[in-house]
Design a protein around this motif. Structure first.
Motif, mmCIF file in Angstrom:
data_model
loop_
_atom_site.group_PDB
_atom_site.id
_atom_site.type_symbol
_atom_site.label_atom_id
_atom_site.label_comp_id
_atom_site.label_asym_id
_atom_site.label_seq_id
_atom_site.Cartn_x
_atom_site.Cartn_y
_atom_site.Cartn_z
ATOM 1 N N ASN A 63 0.883 -1.173 0.000
ATOM 2 C CA ASN A 63 0.000 0.000 0.000
ATOM 3 C C ASN A 63 0.916 1.218 0.000
ATOM 4 N N ASN A 64 0.968 1.957 -1.132
ATOM 5 C CA ASN A 64 1.869 3.117 -1.174
ATOM 6 C C ASN A 64 1.143 4.412 -0.852
ATOM 7 N N GLY A 65 -0.029 4.291 -0.291
ATOM 8 C CA GLY A 65 -0.799 5.484 0.100
ATOM 9 C C GLY A 65 -1.703 6.002 -0.997
ATOM 10 N N LEU A 90 2.751 -3.588 -10.899
ATOM 11 C CA LEU A 90 1.399 -3.323 -11.366
ATOM 12 C C LEU A 90 0.618 -2.715 -10.213
ATOM 13 N N HIS A 91 -0.364 -1.894 -10.544
ATOM 14 C CA HIS A 91 -1.201 -1.249 -9.531
ATOM 15 C C HIS A 91 -2.559 -0.972 -10.157
ATOM 16 N N LEU A 92 -3.488 -0.535 -9.341
ATOM 17 C CA LEU A 92 -4.845 -0.305 -9.837
ATOM 18 C C LEU A 92 -5.364 1.078 -9.463
ATOM 19 N N ASN A 128 17.734 1.331 -14.699
ATOM 20 C CA ASN A 128 16.660 1.030 -13.746
ATOM 21 C C ASN A 128 15.493 1.971 -14.004
ATOM 22 N N ILE A 129 14.378 1.701 -13.315
ATOM 23 C CA ILE A 129 13.150 2.427 -13.601
ATOM 24 C C ILE A 129 13.206 3.889 -13.149
ATOM 25 N N SER A 130 13.991 4.163 -12.121
ATOM 26 C CA SER A 130 14.063 5.556 -11.639
ATOM 27 C C SER A 130 14.732 6.443 -12.698
ATOM 28 N N SER A 196 1.604 10.152 -20.400
ATOM 29 C CA SER A 196 2.386 10.445 -19.190
ATOM 30 C C SER A 196 2.015 9.498 -18.050
ATOM 31 N N LEU A 197 2.775 9.628 -16.959
ATOM 32 C CA LEU A 197 2.330 9.044 -15.700
ATOM 33 C C LEU A 197 1.015 9.734 -15.336
ATOM 34 N N THR A 198 0.065 8.989 -14.787
ATOM 35 C CA THR A 198 -1.213 9.618 -14.423
ATOM 36 C C THR A 198 -1.197 10.104 -12.969
ATOM 37 N N THR A 199 -0.013 9.975 -12.335
ATOM 38 C CA THR A 199 0.136 10.504 -10.979
ATOM 39 C C THR A 199 1.365 11.416 -10.976
HETATM 40 N N1 MKQ Z 1 -0.652 5.404 -13.242
HETATM 41 S S1 MKQ Z 1 0.788 5.195 -13.833
HETATM 42 O O1 MKQ Z 1 0.865 3.891 -14.451
HETATM 43 O O2 MKQ Z 1 1.095 6.294 -14.692
HETATM 44 C C1 MKQ Z 1 1.941 5.172 -12.526
HETATM 45 C C2 MKQ Z 1 3.238 4.808 -12.759
HETATM 46 C C3 MKQ Z 1 4.125 4.766 -11.672
HETATM 47 C C4 MKQ Z 1 5.496 4.389 -11.857
HETATM 48 C C5 MKQ Z 1 5.952 3.297 -11.178
HETATM 49 C C6 MKQ Z 1 7.261 2.952 -11.319
HETATM 50 C C7 MKQ Z 1 8.137 3.725 -12.090
HETATM 51 C C8 MKQ Z 1 7.639 4.828 -12.748
HETATM 52 C C9 MKQ Z 1 6.332 5.156 -12.637
HETATM 53 C C10 MKQ Z 1 3.734 5.062 -10.396
HETATM 54 C C11 MKQ Z 1 2.419 5.404 -10.207
HETATM 55 C C12 MKQ Z 1 1.970 5.718 -8.870
HETATM 56 C C13 MKQ Z 1 0.709 5.276 -8.479
HETATM 57 C C14 MKQ Z 1 0.297 5.567 -7.203
HETATM 58 C C15 MKQ Z 1 1.110 6.269 -6.321
HETATM 59 C C16 MKQ Z 1 2.365 6.689 -6.730
HETATM 60 C C17 MKQ Z 1 2.796 6.410 -8.000
HETATM 61 C C18 MKQ Z 1 1.501 5.461 -11.270
#
Ligand code: MKQ
Ligand code: ZN
Length: 263
Positions: A63-65, A90-92, A128-130, A196-199
Motif C-alpha cells: 500500500n503506497n498510500g 502493477l497497480h490499480l 533502472n526504472i528511476s 504520461s504518468l497519471t500521478t
Molecule cells: N498510473 S501510472 O501507471 O502512470 C503510474 C506509474 C508509476 C510508476 C511506477 C514505477 C516507475 C515509474 C512510474 C507510479 C504510479 C503511482 C501510483 C500511485 C502512487 C504513486 C505512484 C503510477
C-alpha cells in the motif's frame, strides 16, 4: 516528494504547483474517442515473456498510500516493442463502493469500474526504472480496463491478501502466479498513444497501450478493492479511506490515438 491527493487542496488541479509536468503536455489519461482513431497495421500483437510466474516465487504486495502495488520480477518483459521493456510493478485505480466507476482511461466518455496498470521500463537504454521514469522513451504501461461482472479468480491471487496492507507503507509477501491471467485474451486489439504518468510527477514518458477488451471482477471483489485500504498510516488518528484514486481524462490536443484493429 510533496504530498498529493485525488481530492481537496492537494487534489489533481493543484498537482502542477509542486509537479510542473502535471500542467504540461502529453498528459494521461485521455478519453479514447473511437471515431477519431487511426488504424495502424504496424501495431503488432503485444508479446510478453516470463509472465507465467510459479507459486514458489514470492511477490511484494504493498500500500503506497495511493494504490495497491504488486512488485514484478525483472525477468518479465514486453518483447514486441522496438526495445525491451522490463516489468517493474502493477497497480490499480478504482472508484468507490457507492460509485463503481473509477477507470482512468474512458472510451467515448464511458468510465469503467477500475483500471489496472502494468508498468515497464526501457531496459535496453536505462539501468533502472528511476532513471527511465522521466525519459521520453523510458516507460511502457499496459492498461487493462475492468468492469463488474464474473468473479475473477486471478485477481484474487493478490486481492485475498489486501487486509494485510490496509495502511500506508504496509507490505506483505504473496505467492506469485501467472500474471498473463490478469490480461484480456486478445493482446492484439489495443489503443496506443504517447502520454504520461497519471500521478505526480506526471512525466510525459509513457508509451500507453490500453487493451480494447475489459476484464471483469465481481461486485464483491470490487467492494473489497474499494473499501479495504487507507491512504493514511495505521497510527494516524484520522483514517483516510483509499478510493476514487483516478485522474480525470486530459485533452488529446492534436495527439494521434492509434488502434491495432479495424472497426
Ligand atoms: N498510473 S501510472 O501507471 O502512470 C503510474 C506509474 C508509476 C510508476 C511506477 C514505477 C516507475 C515509474 C512510474 C507510479 C504510479 C503511482 C501510483 C500511485 C502512487 C504513486 C505512484 C503510477
Ligand atoms: Zn496507474
Amino acid at each position: 516528494g510533496a504530498k498529493w491527493t485525488y481530492t481537496g487542496p492537494h487534489g489533481e488541479h493543484h498537482w502542477s504547483m509542486h509537479y510542473p509536468f502535471c500542467g504540461g503536455s502529453f498528459q494521461s489519461p485521455i478519453d479514447i474517442q473511437t471515431r477519431q482513431l487511426s488504424f495502424d497495421p504496424s501495431l503488432r500483437p503485444i508479446e510478453l515473456q516470463n509472465y507465467n510466474l510459479s507459486a514458489n516465487e514470492q511477490l511484494t504486495l504493498g500500500n503506497n498510500g495511493h494504490s495497491v502495488v504488486l512488485s514484478l520480477p525483472r525477468k518479465m518483459y514486453i518483447s514486441s516493442l522496438p526495445q525491451r521493456y522490463t516489468a517493474a510493478q502493477l497497480h490499480l485505480h478504482w472508484g468507490s463502493s457507492h460509485l463503481p466507476s473509477g477507470s482512468e482511461h474512458t472510451i467515448n466518455g464511458h468510465q469503467f469500474a477500475a483500471e489496472m496498470h502494468l508498468v515497464h521500463f526501457n531496459s535496453d537504454r536505462y539501468p533502472n526504472i528511476s532513471i527511465a521514469a522521466d525519459k521520453s522513451d523510458g516507460l511502457a504501461v499496459l492498461g487493462v480496463l475492468i468492469e463488474i461482472g464474473e468473479y475473477n479468480p486471478v485477481v484474487d491471487h493478490f486481492l485475498k491478501y489486501i487486509n494485510g496492507i490496509k495502511y500506508r507503507d504496509q507490505k506483505v509477501q504473496v505467492p506469485a502466479f501467472n500474471i498473463r491471467g490478469l490480461l484480456p485474451t486478445r493482446l492484439d486489439e489495443y489503443y496506443r498513444y504517447d502520454g504520461s504518468l497519471t500521478t505526480p510527477p506526471c512525466y510525459p514518458s509513457v508509451l500507453w497501450t490500453v487493451f480494447k477488451t475489459p476484464v471483469t471482477i465481481s461486485l464483491k471483489q470490487f467492494r473489497t478493492l474499494a473499501t479495504a485500504m487507507y491512504s493514511s498510516h495505521q497510527q494516524e488518528t484520522v483514517p483516510v479511506p483509499m478510493n476514487s484514486n483516478f485522474r480525470k481524462p486530459h485533452y488529446t490536443d492534436n495527439r494521434l490515438v492509434l488502434c491495432s484493429f479495424k472497426r
